[in-house]
Motif scaffolding. Structure first.
Motif, PDB file in Angstrom:
ATOM      1  N   LEU A   1      90.402 -12.318  71.562  1.00  0.00           N
ATOM      2  CA  LEU A   1      90.143 -11.569  73.007  1.00  0.00           C
ATOM      3  C   LEU A   1      89.257 -11.795  74.044  1.00  0.00           C
ATOM      4  CD1 LEU A   1      91.686  -8.175  71.838  1.00  0.00           C
ATOM      5  CD2 LEU A   1      93.194  -9.832  73.514  1.00  0.00           C
ATOM      6  N   ASN A   2      89.344 -11.694  75.156  1.00  0.00           N
ATOM      7  CA  ASN A   2      87.621 -11.754  75.956  1.00  0.00           C
ATOM      8  C   ASN A   2      87.168 -10.303  75.644  1.00  0.00           C
ATOM      9  OD1 ASN A   2      88.462  -9.926  78.101  1.00  0.00           O
ATOM     10  ND2 ASN A   2      89.445 -11.971  78.903  1.00  0.00           N
ATOM     11  N   GLU A   3      85.968 -10.170  76.314  1.00  0.00           N
ATOM     12  CA  GLU A   3      85.027  -9.130  76.419  1.00  0.00           C
ATOM     13  C   GLU A   3      85.806  -8.237  76.599  1.00  0.00           C
ATOM     14  OE1 GLU A   3      82.431  -8.676  73.832  1.00  0.00           O
ATOM     15  OE2 GLU A   3      82.764 -10.523  73.169  1.00  0.00           O
ATOM     16  N   SER A   4      86.012  -8.390  78.381  1.00  0.00           N
ATOM     17  CA  SER A   4      86.413  -6.909  79.065  1.00  0.00           C
ATOM     18  C   SER A   4      87.695  -6.324  78.229  1.00  0.00           C
ATOM     19  CB  SER A   4      86.749  -7.840  80.398  1.00  0.00           C
ATOM     20  OG  SER A   4      88.455  -8.412  80.344  1.00  0.00           O
ATOM     21  N   GLU A   5      88.454  -7.094  77.875  1.00  0.00           N
ATOM     22  CA  GLU A   5      90.264  -7.102  76.740  1.00  0.00           C
ATOM     23  C   GLU A   5      89.674  -6.124  75.712  1.00  0.00           C
ATOM     24  OE1 GLU A   5      93.158 -10.694  77.849  1.00  0.00           O
ATOM     25  OE2 GLU A   5      91.249 -10.853  76.236  1.00  0.00           O
ATOM     26  N   LYS A   6      88.175  -5.817  75.143  1.00  0.00           N
ATOM     27  CA  LYS A   6      88.420  -4.857  74.269  1.00  0.00           C
ATOM     28  C   LYS A   6      87.451  -3.231  74.291  1.00  0.00           C
ATOM     29  CE  LYS A   6      86.422  -9.029  71.239  1.00  0.00           C
ATOM     30  NZ  LYS A   6      85.039  -9.851  70.648  1.00  0.00           N
ATOM     31  N   ILE A   7      87.419  -3.818  75.571  1.00  0.00           N
ATOM     32  CA  ILE A   7      86.872  -2.410  76.405  1.00  0.00           C
ATOM     33  C   ILE A   7      88.201  -1.215  76.537  1.00  0.00           C
ATOM     34  CG2 ILE A   7      85.429  -1.239  77.773  1.00  0.00           C
ATOM     35  CD1 ILE A   7      83.788  -2.621  75.562  1.00  0.00           C
ATOM     36  N   CYS A   8      88.199  -0.462  76.083  1.00  0.00           N
ATOM     37  CA  CYS A   8      89.498   1.085  77.030  1.00  0.00           C
ATOM     38  C   CYS A   8      88.835   1.034  78.375  1.00  0.00           C
ATOM     39  CB  CYS A   8      89.036   1.913  75.897  1.00  0.00           C
ATOM     40  SG  CYS A   8      89.651   3.340  76.839  1.00  0.00           S
ATOM     41  N   PRO A   9      89.901   1.294  78.819  1.00  0.00           N
ATOM     42  CA  PRO A   9      89.837   1.166  80.137  1.00  0.00           C
ATOM     43  C   PRO A   9      89.149   2.578  81.228  1.00  0.00           C
ATOM     44  CG  PRO A   9      91.418   0.815  79.956  1.00  0.00           C
ATOM     45  CD  PRO A   9      91.309   0.528  78.693  1.00  0.00           C
ATOM     46  N   LEU A  10      89.525   3.897  79.733  1.00  0.00           N
ATOM     47  CA  LEU A  10      89.717   4.982  80.216  1.00  0.00           C
ATOM     48  C   LEU A  10      87.683   5.642  80.111  1.00  0.00           C
ATOM     49  CD1 LEU A  10      93.026   6.058  79.554  1.00  0.00           C
ATOM     50  CD2 LEU A  10      92.278   6.188  81.510  1.00  0.00           C
ATOM     51  N   CYS A  11      87.793   4.761  78.603  1.00  0.00           N
ATOM     52  CA  CYS A  11      85.751   5.653  78.565  1.00  0.00           C
ATOM     53  C   CYS A  11      85.386   4.628  77.944  1.00  0.00           C
ATOM     54  CB  CYS A  11      86.455   6.123  76.910  1.00  0.00           C
ATOM     55  SG  CYS A  11      87.110   4.926  75.433  1.00  0.00           S
ATOM     56  N   GLY A  12      85.092   3.202  78.062  1.00  0.00           N
ATOM     57  CA  GLY A  12      84.593   1.952  77.645  1.00  0.00           C
ATOM     58  C   GLY A  12      84.056   1.767  76.477  1.00  0.00           C
ATOM     59  N   LYS A  13      84.540   2.658  75.814  1.00  0.00           N
ATOM     60  CA  LYS A  13      84.532   2.424  74.307  1.00  0.00           C
ATOM     61  C   LYS A  13      85.106   0.810  73.284  1.00  0.00           C
ATOM     62  CE  LYS A  13      82.421   7.041  73.655  1.00  0.00           C
ATOM     63  NZ  LYS A  13      82.964   8.037  72.346  1.00  0.00           N
ATOM     64  N   ASP A  14      84.999   0.583  72.439  1.00  0.00           N
ATOM     65  CA  ASP A  14      85.767  -0.724  71.832  1.00  0.00           C
ATOM     66  C   ASP A  14      87.089   0.043  71.846  1.00  0.00           C
ATOM     67  OD1 ASP A  14      86.964  -2.474  70.557  1.00  0.00           O
ATOM     68  OD2 ASP A  14      84.900  -2.720  69.357  1.00  0.00           O
ATOM     69  N   ASN A  15      87.839  -0.403  72.303  1.00  0.00           N
ATOM     70  CA  ASN A  15      89.556  -0.234  71.413  1.00  0.00           C
ATOM     71  C   ASN A  15      90.031  -0.435  70.361  1.00  0.00           C
ATOM     72  OD1 ASN A  15      90.219  -2.706  72.264  1.00  0.00           O
ATOM     73  ND2 ASN A  15      90.847  -2.377  74.607  1.00  0.00           N
ATOM     74  N   ASN A  16      89.114  -2.060  69.787  1.00  0.00           N
ATOM     75  CA  ASN A  16      89.522  -2.271  68.368  1.00  0.00           C
ATOM     76  C   ASN A  16      90.409  -2.363  68.651  1.00  0.00           C
ATOM     77  OD1 ASN A  16      88.904  -2.327  65.637  1.00  0.00           O
ATOM     78  ND2 ASN A  16      90.144   0.152  65.258  1.00  0.00           N
ATOM     79  N   CYS A  17      91.376  -3.094  69.403  1.00  0.00           N
ATOM     80  CA  CYS A  17      92.467  -3.756  69.615  1.00  0.00           C
ATOM     81  C   CYS A  17      92.401  -5.440  68.741  1.00  0.00           C
ATOM     82  CB  CYS A  17      92.791  -3.989  71.419  1.00  0.00           C
ATOM     83  SG  CYS A  17      94.570  -4.817  71.048  1.00  0.00           S
ATOM     84  N   GLN A  18      93.494  -5.675  68.021  1.00  0.00           N
ATOM     85  CA  GLN A  18      93.827  -6.455  67.156  1.00  0.00           C
ATOM     86  C   GLN A  18      94.707  -7.548  67.924  1.00  0.00           C
ATOM     87  OE1 GLN A  18      91.086  -8.139  65.399  1.00  0.00           O
ATOM     88  NE2 GLN A  18      90.046  -5.838  66.158  1.00  0.00           N
ATOM     89  N   HIS A  19      95.233  -7.608  69.527  1.00  0.00           N
ATOM     90  CA  HIS A  19      96.660  -7.914  69.571  1.00  0.00           C
ATOM     91  C   HIS A  19      96.441  -9.447  69.252  1.00  0.00           C
ATOM     92  CE1 HIS A  19     100.152  -7.721  71.982  1.00  0.00           C
ATOM     93  NE2 HIS A  19      99.702  -8.615  72.980  1.00  0.00           N
ATOM     94  N   GLY A  20      96.993 -10.040  69.215  1.00  0.00           N
ATOM     95  CA  GLY A  20      97.931 -11.610  69.539  1.00  0.00           C
ATOM     96  C   GLY A  20      97.051 -12.173  68.074  1.00  0.00           C
ATOM     97  N   GLN A  21      96.613 -11.512  67.244  1.00  0.00           N
ATOM     98  CA  GLN A  21      95.884 -11.814  65.798  1.00  0.00           C
ATOM     99  C   GLN A  21      96.496 -11.773  65.216  1.00  0.00           C
ATOM    100  OE1 GLN A  21      91.519 -11.241  66.177  1.00  0.00           O
ATOM    101  NE2 GLN A  21      91.161 -11.139  68.530  1.00  0.00           N
ATOM    102  N   GLY A  22      97.661 -11.908  64.866  1.00  0.00           N
ATOM    103  CA  GLY A  22      98.509 -10.479  63.389  1.00  0.00           C
ATOM    104  C   GLY A  22      98.819  -9.389  63.615  1.00  0.00           C
ATOM    105  N   GLY A  23      98.728  -8.640  65.008  1.00  0.00           N
ATOM    106  CA  GLY A  23      98.973  -7.501  64.669  1.00  0.00           C
ATOM    107  C   GLY A  23      98.303  -6.613  64.696  1.00  0.00           C
ATOM    108  N   CYS A  24      98.226  -5.301  65.376  1.00  0.00           N
ATOM    109  CA  CYS A  24      97.605  -4.366  65.818  1.00  0.00           C
ATOM    110  C   CYS A  24      97.774  -3.177  66.441  1.00  0.00           C
ATOM    111  CB  CYS A  24      96.711  -5.134  67.626  1.00  0.00           C
ATOM    112  SG  CYS A  24      95.685  -3.462  67.875  1.00  0.00           S
TER     113      CYS A  24
END
Length: 61
Positions: free
Chosen positions: A3-26
């Protein structure tokens, strides 16, 4: 695929969304997010990053 940096940020609170989408499951792949919560995402950020678990839980109440 990482993921690029903007995809790692929650669009509501601006914190790390802890997403691992596309990396073997999330955690986000098995969560149903209500339209009410999705409608809170600013127009320019829709479909670009996952909402974090904390915001999903906070706004689903």
């Amino acid at each position: 695929m990482s993921l690029n940096e903007s995809e790692k940020i929650c669009p509501l609170c601006g914190k790390d969304n802890n997403c691992q989408h596309g990396q073997g499951g999330c955690w986000c792949e098995n969560v149903k997010v209500s339209k009410k919560v999705l409608d809170l995402v600013p127009e320019d950020k829709r479909g670009k990053a996952c909402i974090c678990r904390d915001c999903i839980e906070k706004y689903m109440k």
